[in-house]
Design an enzyme around this catalytic site. Structure first.
Site, PDB file in Angstrom:
ATOM      1  N   ARG A   1      -0.097 -10.991  -1.945  1.00 26.31           N
ATOM      2  CA  ARG A   1       0.668 -10.117  -2.832  1.00 26.31           C
ATOM      3  C   ARG A   1       0.769 -10.667  -4.257  1.00 26.31           C
ATOM      4  O   ARG A   1       1.265 -11.761  -4.483  1.00 26.31           O
ATOM      5  CB  ARG A   1       2.080  -9.903  -2.278  1.00 26.31           C
ATOM      6  CG  ARG A   1       2.873  -8.869  -3.069  1.00 26.31           C
ATOM      7  CD  ARG A   1       4.255  -8.660  -2.467  1.00 26.31           C
ATOM      8  NE  ARG A   1       4.972  -7.611  -3.178  1.00 26.31           N
ATOM      9  CZ  ARG A   1       5.615  -7.795  -4.334  1.00 26.31           C
ATOM     10  NH1 ARG A   1       5.635  -8.979  -4.890  1.00 26.31           N
ATOM     11  NH2 ARG A   1       6.229  -6.784  -4.915  1.00 26.31           N
TER      12      ARG A   1
ATOM     13  N   LYS B   1      -3.663  11.771  -6.096  1.00 26.97           N
ATOM     14  CA  LYS B   1      -3.077  11.923  -4.756  1.00 26.97           C
ATOM     15  C   LYS B   1      -2.852  10.532  -4.168  1.00 26.97           C
ATOM     16  O   LYS B   1      -3.596  10.058  -3.312  1.00 26.97           O
ATOM     17  CB  LYS B   1      -3.980  12.791  -3.856  1.00 26.97           C
ATOM     18  CG  LYS B   1      -3.234  13.366  -2.663  1.00 26.97           C
ATOM     19  CD  LYS B   1      -3.982  14.521  -2.054  1.00 26.97           C
ATOM     20  CE  LYS B   1      -3.390  15.005  -0.741  1.00 26.97           C
ATOM     21  NZ  LYS B   1      -2.012  15.496  -0.832  1.00 26.97           N
TER      22      LYS B   1
ATOM     23  N   LEU C   1      -0.151  18.116  -8.519  1.00 24.96           N
ATOM     24  CA  LEU C   1      -1.395  17.852  -7.814  1.00 24.96           C
ATOM     25  C   LEU C   1      -2.234  19.118  -7.898  1.00 24.96           C
ATOM     26  O   LEU C   1      -1.738  20.214  -7.609  1.00 24.96           O
ATOM     27  CB  LEU C   1      -1.116  17.508  -6.342  1.00 24.96           C
ATOM     28  CG  LEU C   1      -2.397  17.197  -5.558  1.00 24.96           C
ATOM     29  CD1 LEU C   1      -2.922  15.810  -5.939  1.00 24.96           C
ATOM     30  CD2 LEU C   1      -2.155  17.274  -4.072  1.00 24.96           C
TER      31      LEU C   1
ATOM     32  N   TYR D   1      -5.111   9.199  -0.941  1.00 27.56           N
ATOM     33  CA  TYR D   1      -5.356   9.810   0.364  1.00 27.56           C
ATOM     34  C   TYR D   1      -5.751  11.266   0.216  1.00 27.56           C
ATOM     35  O   TYR D   1      -5.638  11.848  -0.873  1.00 27.56           O
ATOM     36  CB  TYR D   1      -4.111   9.685   1.264  1.00 27.56           C
ATOM     37  CG  TYR D   1      -2.984  10.646   0.906  1.00 27.56           C
ATOM     38  CD1 TYR D   1      -2.191  10.434  -0.221  1.00 27.56           C
ATOM     39  CD2 TYR D   1      -2.728  11.769   1.682  1.00 27.56           C
ATOM     40  CE1 TYR D   1      -1.169  11.318  -0.550  1.00 27.56           C
ATOM     41  CE2 TYR D   1      -1.707  12.655   1.362  1.00 27.56           C
ATOM     42  CZ  TYR D   1      -0.930  12.427   0.251  1.00 27.56           C
ATOM     43  OH  TYR D   1       0.070  13.308  -0.080  1.00 27.56           O
TER      44      TYR D   1
ATOM     45  N   HIS E   1       0.851  -8.478  -8.324  1.00 28.97           N
ATOM     46  CA  HIS E   1       0.753  -7.122  -8.849  1.00 28.97           C
ATOM     47  C   HIS E   1      -0.628  -6.757  -9.396  1.00 28.97           C
ATOM     48  O   HIS E   1      -1.157  -5.693  -9.092  1.00 28.97           O
ATOM     49  CB  HIS E   1       1.819  -6.893  -9.932  1.00 28.97           C
ATOM     50  CG  HIS E   1       3.199  -6.747  -9.381  1.00 28.97           C
ATOM     51  ND1 HIS E   1       3.860  -7.765  -8.749  1.00 28.97           N
ATOM     52  CD2 HIS E   1       4.037  -5.688  -9.363  1.00 28.97           C
ATOM     53  CE1 HIS E   1       5.050  -7.360  -8.360  1.00 28.97           C
ATOM     54  NE2 HIS E   1       5.189  -6.086  -8.720  1.00 28.97           N
TER      55      HIS E   1
ATOM     56  N   ARG F   1     -11.881  15.354  -4.889  1.00 24.90           N
ATOM     57  CA  ARG F   1     -10.555  14.928  -5.373  1.00 24.90           C
ATOM     58  C   ARG F   1     -10.273  13.483  -4.980  1.00 24.90           C
ATOM     59  O   ARG F   1      -9.677  12.720  -5.757  1.00 24.90           O
ATOM     60  CB  ARG F   1      -9.457  15.865  -4.841  1.00 24.90           C
ATOM     61  CG  ARG F   1      -8.096  15.551  -5.483  1.00 24.90           C
ATOM     62  CD  ARG F   1      -7.034  16.575  -5.125  1.00 24.90           C
ATOM     63  NE  ARG F   1      -6.745  16.574  -3.698  1.00 24.90           N
ATOM     64  CZ  ARG F   1      -5.970  17.463  -3.097  1.00 24.90           C
ATOM     65  NH1 ARG F   1      -5.403  18.437  -3.791  1.00 24.90           N
ATOM     66  NH2 ARG F   1      -5.755  17.405  -1.802  1.00 24.90           N
TER      67      ARG F   1
HETATM   68  N1  PDD Z   1      -0.071  17.624   0.492  1.00 24.82           N
HETATM   69  N2  PDD Z   1       1.304  19.305  -4.064  1.00 24.82           N
HETATM   70  C1  PDD Z   1       1.614  18.183  -3.399  1.00 24.82           C
HETATM   71  C2  PDD Z   1       2.630  17.265  -3.983  1.00 24.82           C
HETATM   72  C3  PDD Z   1       0.990  17.897  -2.177  1.00 24.82           C
HETATM   73  O1  PDD Z   1       1.284  16.755  -1.529  1.00 24.82           O
HETATM   74  C4  PDD Z   1       0.056  18.815  -1.635  1.00 24.82           C
HETATM   75  C5  PDD Z   1      -0.664  18.565  -0.342  1.00 24.82           C
HETATM   76  C6  PDD Z   1      -0.228  19.978  -2.365  1.00 24.82           C
HETATM   77  C7  PDD Z   1      -1.235  20.986  -1.902  1.00 24.82           C
HETATM   78  O2  PDD Z   1      -2.550  20.512  -2.083  1.00 24.82           O
HETATM   79  P1  PDD Z   1      -3.725  20.965  -1.128  1.00 24.82           P
HETATM   80  O3  PDD Z   1      -3.863  22.439  -1.252  1.00 24.82           O
HETATM   81  O4  PDD Z   1      -4.905  20.251  -1.667  1.00 24.82           O
HETATM   82  O5  PDD Z   1      -3.363  20.552   0.264  1.00 24.82           O
HETATM   83  C8  PDD Z   1       0.400  20.183  -3.581  1.00 24.82           C
HETATM   84  C9  PDD Z   1      -0.679  17.238   1.744  1.00 24.82           C
HETATM   85  C10 PDD Z   1      -0.920  18.355   2.671  1.00 24.82           C
HETATM   86  C11 PDD Z   1       0.144  16.106   2.353  1.00 24.82           C
HETATM   87  O6  PDD Z   1       0.583  15.251   1.604  1.00 24.82           O
HETATM   88  O7  PDD Z   1       0.320  16.066   3.575  1.00 24.82           O
END
Ligand code: PDD
Length: 292
Positions: A100, A147, A205, A33, A102, A52
């Site tokens: 379902r 992500k 991340l 996401y 895996h 990303r």
């Molecule tokens: N999260 N680290 C983690 C674990 C995150 O989930 C996020 C962002 C960031 C910051 O990344 P960025 O600058 O690209 O938003 C760092 C989003 C906002 C969320 O999960 O809602």
């Protein structure tokens, strides 16, 4: 006005937007996401988020469901239909719908969800005071660079912060390193004034906001080191702050029961927050913000 969402090729009233119980996102969190900030009705660092997303999907061997340009058309349509001025765009792509089992299904089409909504962004009033954070053990998997939607450790850490009336939770490894926070990246300013943040790699991340702040800091001549730092260092830091799409730059003035420096937001964090706000305002002043 009723809100509109996009699900697998259709714009539909948000209340009626549903996915299959066989969507692999629901059973395996087999999905990636993105969350992008919308400012003045335009996205912040949209191209970076698209890149990303493509990378996360590629690491998971999920096909990019459409071109970044086609996905941008949907994002733009939703921002417009939902009249979002300040808010967020959420994009989720799962491996798809299949009974379902895996292993990857043989023939499957990625599922796509896109929503856009207005709402409380980073508050200047909160940033002026600075925030308290708690700490939690970093119990996540070893591919935090992807992500992915499997966010239970992040959810639990953020809930612990909420219960302690804290803004965020720093994630700390068993050997004492602060990797990042539950939904933001973590930064500290050392006694010599240098800015320190965890290097990218599999442990964190690679925040889009983080990358922009690194650029702004370097342009401003602030010395920057990308290295792991410990909770012990953070507790004794001159300054501490967080960055993220929904956070911008947020000064941290307390970690658990420990006050950071004099308990007020530091000058580096304040300066970078202003620089970031100017960057966002400038970037979202034209439709070029939608370019991918
Ligand atoms: N999260 N680290 C983690 C674990 C995150 O989930 C996020 C962002 C960031 C910051 O990344 P960025 O600058 O690209 O938003 C760092 C989003 C906002 C969320 O999960 O809602």
């Amino acid at each position: 006005m009723s809100h509109v969402a996009y699900v697998n090729g259709r714009y539909t009233p948000h209340r009626e937007a549903v996915v299959s119980i066989d969507d692999r996102a629901t059973q395996f969190a087999d999905a990636a996401y993105e969350v992008t900030c919308v400012w003045s009705g335009r996205p912040v660092d949209h191209a970076g988020h698209m890149t990303r997303l493509a990378r996360s999907l590629s690491e998971l061997s999920i096909a990019m469901p459409m071109s970044p340009a086609a996905l941008t058309v949907i994002c733009r349509e939703l921002v417009s239909r939902n009249r979002v001025n300040r808010g967020i765009i959420y994009i989720q792509v799962s491996r798809g719908i299949a009974p379902r089992a895996h292993a990857f299904p043989a023939r499957v089409k990625p599922s796509v969800i896109v929503t856009a909504r207005g709402g409380a962004g980073p508050s200047d009033a909160v940033a002026e005071m600075g925030v308290k954070v708690t700490t939690a053990e970093d119990i996540r998997w070893k591919r935090r660079d992807i992500k992915a939607t499997g966010l239970l450790p992040n959810v639990l850490a953020r809930q612990a912060a909420s219960a302690a009336k804290a803004y965020e939770s720093l994630l700390v490894t068993p050997d004492g390193v602060v990797t990042e926070a539950s939904a933001s990246n973590a930064w500290m300013v050392a006694a010599d004034g240098s800015l320190i943040t965890h290097p990218t790699g599999n442990d964190i991340l690679a925040g889009i906001t983080r990358a922009t702040i690194l650029k702004l800091a370097r342009e401003a001549g602030i010395p920057v080191t990308e290295r792991a730092f410990t909770l012990k260092e953070a507790l004794a830091a001159r300054e501490m702050f967080l960055s993220g799409t929904t956070t911008f730059v947020m000064p941290v003035v307390q970690i658990g029961e420990t006050t950071i420096a004099n308990g007020a937001p530091g000058s580096v964090a304040r300066d970078l927050r202003e620089r970031y706000a100017a960057y966002v305002a400038q970037q979202t002043s034209t439709d070029a913000a939608w370019n991918v």
